[in-house]
Design a protein around this motif. Structure first.
Motif, PDB file in Angstrom:
ATOM      1  N   LYS A 267       0.785  -1.208  -0.089  1.00 58.42           N
ATOM      2  CA  LYS A 267       0.128   0.179  -0.090  1.00 58.42           C
ATOM      3  C   LYS A 267       0.857   1.251   0.019  1.00 58.42           C
ATOM      4  CE  LYS A 267      -4.430  -1.855   1.979  1.00 58.42           C
ATOM      5  NZ  LYS A 267      -5.085  -1.925   2.893  1.00 58.42           N
ATOM      6  N   PRO A 268       1.822   1.320   1.105  1.00 60.99           N
ATOM      7  CA  PRO A 268       2.610   2.571   0.581  1.00 60.99           C
ATOM      8  C   PRO A 268       3.445   2.792  -0.650  1.00 60.99           C
ATOM      9  CG  PRO A 268       2.924   1.445   2.898  1.00 60.99           C
ATOM     10  CD  PRO A 268       2.338   0.477   1.984  1.00 60.99           C
ATOM     11  N   ALA A 269       3.685   1.654  -1.140  1.00 55.57           N
ATOM     12  CA  ALA A 269       4.202   1.560  -2.322  1.00 55.57           C
ATOM     13  C   ALA A 269       3.472   2.073  -3.535  1.00 55.57           C
ATOM     14  CB  ALA A 269       5.047   0.340  -2.767  1.00 55.57           C
ATOM     15  N   LEU A 270       2.245   2.124  -3.405  1.00 55.28           N
ATOM     16  CA  LEU A 270       1.496   2.281  -4.630  1.00 55.28           C
ATOM     17  C   LEU A 270       1.523   3.724  -5.218  1.00 55.28           C
ATOM     18  CD1 LEU A 270      -1.865   0.556  -3.579  1.00 55.28           C
ATOM     19  CD2 LEU A 270      -0.214  -0.289  -5.163  1.00 55.28           C
ATOM     20  N   THR A 271       1.867   4.747  -4.559  1.00 55.29           N
ATOM     21  CA  THR A 271       1.938   6.085  -5.000  1.00 55.29           C
ATOM     22  C   THR A 271       3.192   5.976  -6.064  1.00 55.29           C
ATOM     23  OG1 THR A 271       1.385   7.144  -3.235  1.00 55.29           O
ATOM     24  CG2 THR A 271       2.781   8.218  -4.602  1.00 55.29           C
ATOM     25  N   ALA A 272       4.409   5.312  -5.765  1.00 53.27           N
ATOM     26  CA  ALA A 272       5.512   5.275  -6.626  1.00 53.27           C
ATOM     27  C   ALA A 272       5.142   4.490  -7.965  1.00 53.27           C
ATOM     28  CB  ALA A 272       6.752   4.874  -5.938  1.00 53.27           C
ATOM     29  N   LEU A 273       4.449   3.430  -7.515  1.00 54.41           N
ATOM     30  CA  LEU A 273       4.088   2.249  -8.584  1.00 54.41           C
ATOM     31  C   LEU A 273       3.112   3.088  -9.665  1.00 54.41           C
ATOM     32  CD1 LEU A 273       3.232  -0.785  -6.549  1.00 54.41           C
ATOM     33  CD2 LEU A 273       4.840  -0.687  -8.637  1.00 54.41           C
ATOM     34  N   ASN A 274       2.404   3.986  -9.141  1.00 50.68           N
ATOM     35  CA  ASN A 274       1.446   4.827 -10.089  1.00 50.68           C
ATOM     36  C   ASN A 274       2.251   5.706 -11.182  1.00 50.68           C
ATOM     37  OD1 ASN A 274      -1.084   5.492 -10.777  1.00 50.68           O
ATOM     38  ND2 ASN A 274      -0.900   7.551  -9.783  1.00 50.68           N
ATOM     39  N   GLY A 275       3.402   6.168 -10.549  1.00 45.94           N
ATOM     40  CA  GLY A 275       4.535   6.819 -11.660  1.00 45.94           C
ATOM     41  C   GLY A 275       4.889   6.163 -12.568  1.00 45.94           C
ATOM     42  N   TYR A 276       5.381   4.655 -12.106  1.00 51.30           N
ATOM     43  CA  TYR A 276       5.783   3.757 -13.191  1.00 51.30           C
ATOM     44  C   TYR A 276       4.760   3.450 -14.206  1.00 51.30           C
ATOM     45  CZ  TYR A 276       9.168   2.770  -9.519  1.00 51.30           C
ATOM     46  OH  TYR A 276      10.296   3.104  -8.449  1.00 51.30           O
ATOM     47  N   THR A 277       3.399   3.416 -13.792  1.00 48.68           N
ATOM     48  CA  THR A 277       2.395   3.046 -14.667  1.00 48.68           C
ATOM     49  C   THR A 277       2.104   4.128 -15.721  1.00 48.68           C
ATOM     50  OG1 THR A 277       1.616   1.578 -12.937  1.00 48.68           O
ATOM     51  CG2 THR A 277       0.102   2.194 -14.658  1.00 48.68           C
ATOM     52  N   TRP A 278       2.138   5.531 -15.129  1.00 50.40           N
ATOM     53  CA  TRP A 278       2.084   6.425 -15.834  1.00 50.40           C
ATOM     54  C   TRP A 278       3.040   6.443 -17.135  1.00 50.40           C
ATOM     55  CZ3 TRP A 278      -0.780  10.280 -17.284  1.00 50.40           C
ATOM     56  CH2 TRP A 278      -2.087  10.649 -16.444  1.00 50.40           C
ATOM     57  N   VAL A 279       4.323   6.078 -16.803  1.00 48.42           N
ATOM     58  CA  VAL A 279       5.420   6.109 -17.798  1.00 48.42           C
ATOM     59  C   VAL A 279       5.247   5.157 -18.896  1.00 48.42           C
ATOM     60  CG1 VAL A 279       7.887   5.604 -18.194  1.00 48.42           C
ATOM     61  CG2 VAL A 279       7.046   6.989 -16.470  1.00 48.42           C
ATOM     62  N   ALA A 280       4.728   3.824 -18.411  1.00 45.42           N
ATOM     63  CA  ALA A 280       4.297   2.782 -19.195  1.00 45.42           C
ATOM     64  C   ALA A 280       3.430   3.104 -20.012  1.00 45.42           C
ATOM     65  CB  ALA A 280       4.018   1.613 -18.358  1.00 45.42           C
ATOM     66  N   GLN A 281       2.158   3.704 -19.446  1.00 43.65           N
ATOM     67  CA  GLN A 281       1.025   4.072 -20.707  1.00 43.65           C
ATOM     68  C   GLN A 281       1.443   5.089 -21.686  1.00 43.65           C
ATOM     69  OE1 GLN A 281      -1.981   3.034 -20.488  1.00 43.65           O
ATOM     70  NE2 GLN A 281      -2.962   2.663 -18.497  1.00 43.65           N
ATOM     71  N   ALA A 282       2.076   6.246 -20.861  1.00 48.31           N
ATOM     72  CA  ALA A 282       2.615   7.179 -21.989  1.00 48.31           C
ATOM     73  C   ALA A 282       3.418   6.784 -22.990  1.00 48.31           C
ATOM     74  CB  ALA A 282       3.136   8.332 -21.123  1.00 48.31           C
ATOM     75  N   GLY A 283       4.501   5.850 -22.675  1.00 47.45           N
ATOM     76  CA  GLY A 283       5.263   5.647 -23.755  1.00 47.45           C
ATOM     77  C   GLY A 283       4.756   4.726 -24.702  1.00 47.45           C
ATOM     78  N   LEU A 284       3.910   3.620 -23.970  1.00 41.91           N
ATOM     79  CA  LEU A 284       3.053   2.763 -25.038  1.00 41.91           C
ATOM     80  C   LEU A 284       2.184   3.463 -26.000  1.00 41.91           C
ATOM     81  CD1 LEU A 284       1.846   0.152 -25.552  1.00 41.91           C
ATOM     82  CD2 LEU A 284       0.371   0.144 -23.833  1.00 41.91           C
ATOM     83  N   PHE A 285       1.417   4.370 -25.581  1.00 40.47           N
ATOM     84  CA  PHE A 285       0.580   5.053 -26.523  1.00 40.47           C
ATOM     85  C   PHE A 285       1.061   6.013 -27.426  1.00 40.47           C
ATOM     86  CE2 PHE A 285      -2.606   2.834 -23.714  1.00 40.47           C
ATOM     87  CZ  PHE A 285      -3.285   2.576 -24.292  1.00 40.47           C
ATOM     88  N   LEU A 286       2.178   6.790 -27.120  1.00 44.15           N
ATOM     89  CA  LEU A 286       2.972   7.571 -28.056  1.00 44.15           C
ATOM     90  C   LEU A 286       3.388   6.608 -29.182  1.00 44.15           C
ATOM     91  CD1 LEU A 286       4.853   9.859 -25.429  1.00 44.15           C
ATOM     92  CD2 LEU A 286       3.021  10.649 -27.354  1.00 44.15           C
ATOM     93  N   LEU A 287       4.261   5.560 -28.580  1.00 48.90           N
ATOM     94  CA  LEU A 287       4.648   4.590 -29.638  1.00 48.90           C
ATOM     95  C   LEU A 287       3.801   3.934 -30.585  1.00 48.90           C
ATOM     96  CD1 LEU A 287       7.813   3.448 -29.754  1.00 48.90           C
ATOM     97  CD2 LEU A 287       6.960   1.411 -28.838  1.00 48.90           C
ATOM     98  N   LEU A 288       2.688   3.823 -30.047  1.00 50.39           N
ATOM     99  CA  LEU A 288       1.752   2.998 -31.074  1.00 50.39           C
ATOM    100  C   LEU A 288       1.215   4.337 -31.839  1.00 50.39           C
ATOM    101  CD1 LEU A 288      -0.391   0.763 -28.429  1.00 50.39           C
ATOM    102  CD2 LEU A 288       1.478   0.088 -30.309  1.00 50.39           C
ATOM    103  N   GLY A 289       1.061   5.436 -31.495  1.00 53.84           N
ATOM    104  CA  GLY A 289       0.528   6.470 -32.403  1.00 53.84           C
ATOM    105  C   GLY A 289       1.612   7.005 -33.449  1.00 53.84           C
TER     106      GLY A 289
END
Length: 405
Positions: A267-289
């Motif tokens: 639970k305390p680590a979820l904030t940092a994990l949220n940042g990793y997921t943002w990077v994954a989402q952003a990179g994925l959809f930029l690449l697909l675009g």
């Protein structure tokens, strides 16, 4: 080094532009996923920047890693109460429902795009799964509060149906590319994908959870905990893949097990994990675009829109009715589950598989999947909150998964 600096500068500016634009688009009810896709398209070959990118192998590799990160995050955030409340209906939707959706969408593709039945069913499998992050971001942004069982069903289904869609896609590719008269080995493929993914996810989650309990981790180590969880999840994903199993199933189950067994660390680590997921989402959809070529996609616009309409208005609702009616879900809840089936990164990533496998005409699959995702994010996404209110569905606040959509 100059090329590295230029690539880093371009990538940073594109991500920053997508993030800023996404903040404003969210106020209008549109997903951040849509913004990142559009930014990637504007930067691509038909856009003002004209950046050439046609490396499907790189896109597939990075796309799989990004999707694994998103599923890991979803598994870690899914509470045990949601599993208990939604496992049966979600399991039906993620298995039987995906099969029905793929079959009906495949028939629509055969009619709209003049495909044979194998290519039609392959395209149906590619676009059959829903996107968890997109669904929950849209619903939370709209302020919708769904009944607990309904919310749990949507939450668990969107994590379970990706592995099924991957299996169906690989199965149809094997069927198409197998030499005439040779067994495509679909039964062994299913057993290997499901069995290895199940064992790797559960065993890996149990081992990592046991290891984390023995480490001197406290609240000052949230960032370290997030890194350990990420590396553990990626290791399980890789091991399952090396053994020809479903890495997506493995990493999602890993997240569920670890999130339940060591919740005090997770639970305390979820904030940092949220940042990793943002990077994954952003990179994925930029690449697909970047990967899509809009002028080629426009040539298939009408057939692709016909497939998208069949998916949203026929295939998904039919699957929901067949799976949820016997379980006592009312028509309002069924309508909500039908319309909440947003498409995200998975169909576009899966559309790369036939291209790399050399399936004839596979480039059309990528363009159609892109149109389907755009249509879903433009039409379904902004209307989810309005529909929930119109249907009078009231209940608990939606679980905090990730805002990275």
């Amino acid at each position: 080094m100059s090329s590295l600096y230029i690539a880093l500068l371009a990538g940073s500016l594109l991500v920053a532009l997508g993030l800023v634009a996404g903040l404003y688009s969210a106020k209008l009810g549109f997903s951040h996923l849509l913004v990142f896709l559009l930014v990637g398209m504007l930067a691509g070959v038909d856009g003002p920047l004209g950046l050439p990118f046609a490396n499907h192998k790189l896109a597939l590799g990075l796309g799989n890693i990004a999707l694994a990160m998103i599923l890991l995050d979803g598994g870690l955030r899914t509470p045990l109460s949601s599993i208990r409340a939604g496992l049966l209906p979600a399991g039906l939707l993620a298995s039987v429902g995906v099969l029905i959706t793929a079959a009906v969408a495949g028939v629509a593709a055969m009619w709209a795009m003049d495909m044979d039945w194998r290519n039609g069913l392959l395209l149906g499998a590619v676009i059959a799964s829903t996107d968890a992050a997109a669904v929950f971001s849209q619903l939370r942004n709209s302020g919708a509060r769904l009944p607990r069982r309904l919310a749990a069903t949507i939450e668990v289904e969107s994590g379970l149906n990706d592995p099924v869609a991957v299996f169906l896609t690989l199965a149809m590719i094997a069927l198409i590319t197998a030499p005439a008269g040779q067994d495509a080995g679909l039964a062994s493929l299913l057993a290997r994908q499901a069995g290895v993914g199940l064992v790797a996810g559960l065993a890996g989650g149990a081992l990592v959870a046991a290891g984390l309990r023995r480490l001197p981790i406290d609240r000052d180590h949230d960032g370290l905990s997030a890194l350990l969880l990420t590396t553990g999840g990626m290791a399980v994903f890789a091991i399952a893949g090396l053994l020809d199993g479903s890495g997506f199933l493995a990493v999602y189950l890993f997240g569920l097990v670890v999130g339940h067994r060591v919740s005090a660390i997770v639970k305390p680590a979820l904030t940092a994990l949220n940042g990793y997921t943002w990077v994954a989402q952003a990179g994925l959809f930029l690449l697909l675009g970047l990967l899509v070529t809009p002028h080629e996609m426009l040539r298939l616009a009408w057939p692709a829109l016909a497939v998208a309409a069949a998916l949203m208005l026929v295939a998904r609702p039919l699957a929901v009715v067949i799976c949820l009616t016997p379980l006592g879900f009312g028509w309002r809840q069924q309508l909500m589950v039908s319309w909440v089936g947003l498409r995200g990164g998975v169909p576009i990533v899966l559309a790369v598989y036939p291209v790399l496998a050399g399936v004839p005409g596979a480039y059309r699959f990528f363009d159609v999947a892109f149109v389907v995702v755009l249509s879903s994010l433009l039409l379904q996404g902004p209307s989810l909150g309005w529909l929930a209110r119109r249907l009078g569905l009231h209940g608990v606040a939606l679980p905090d998964r990730t805002d990275a959509a």
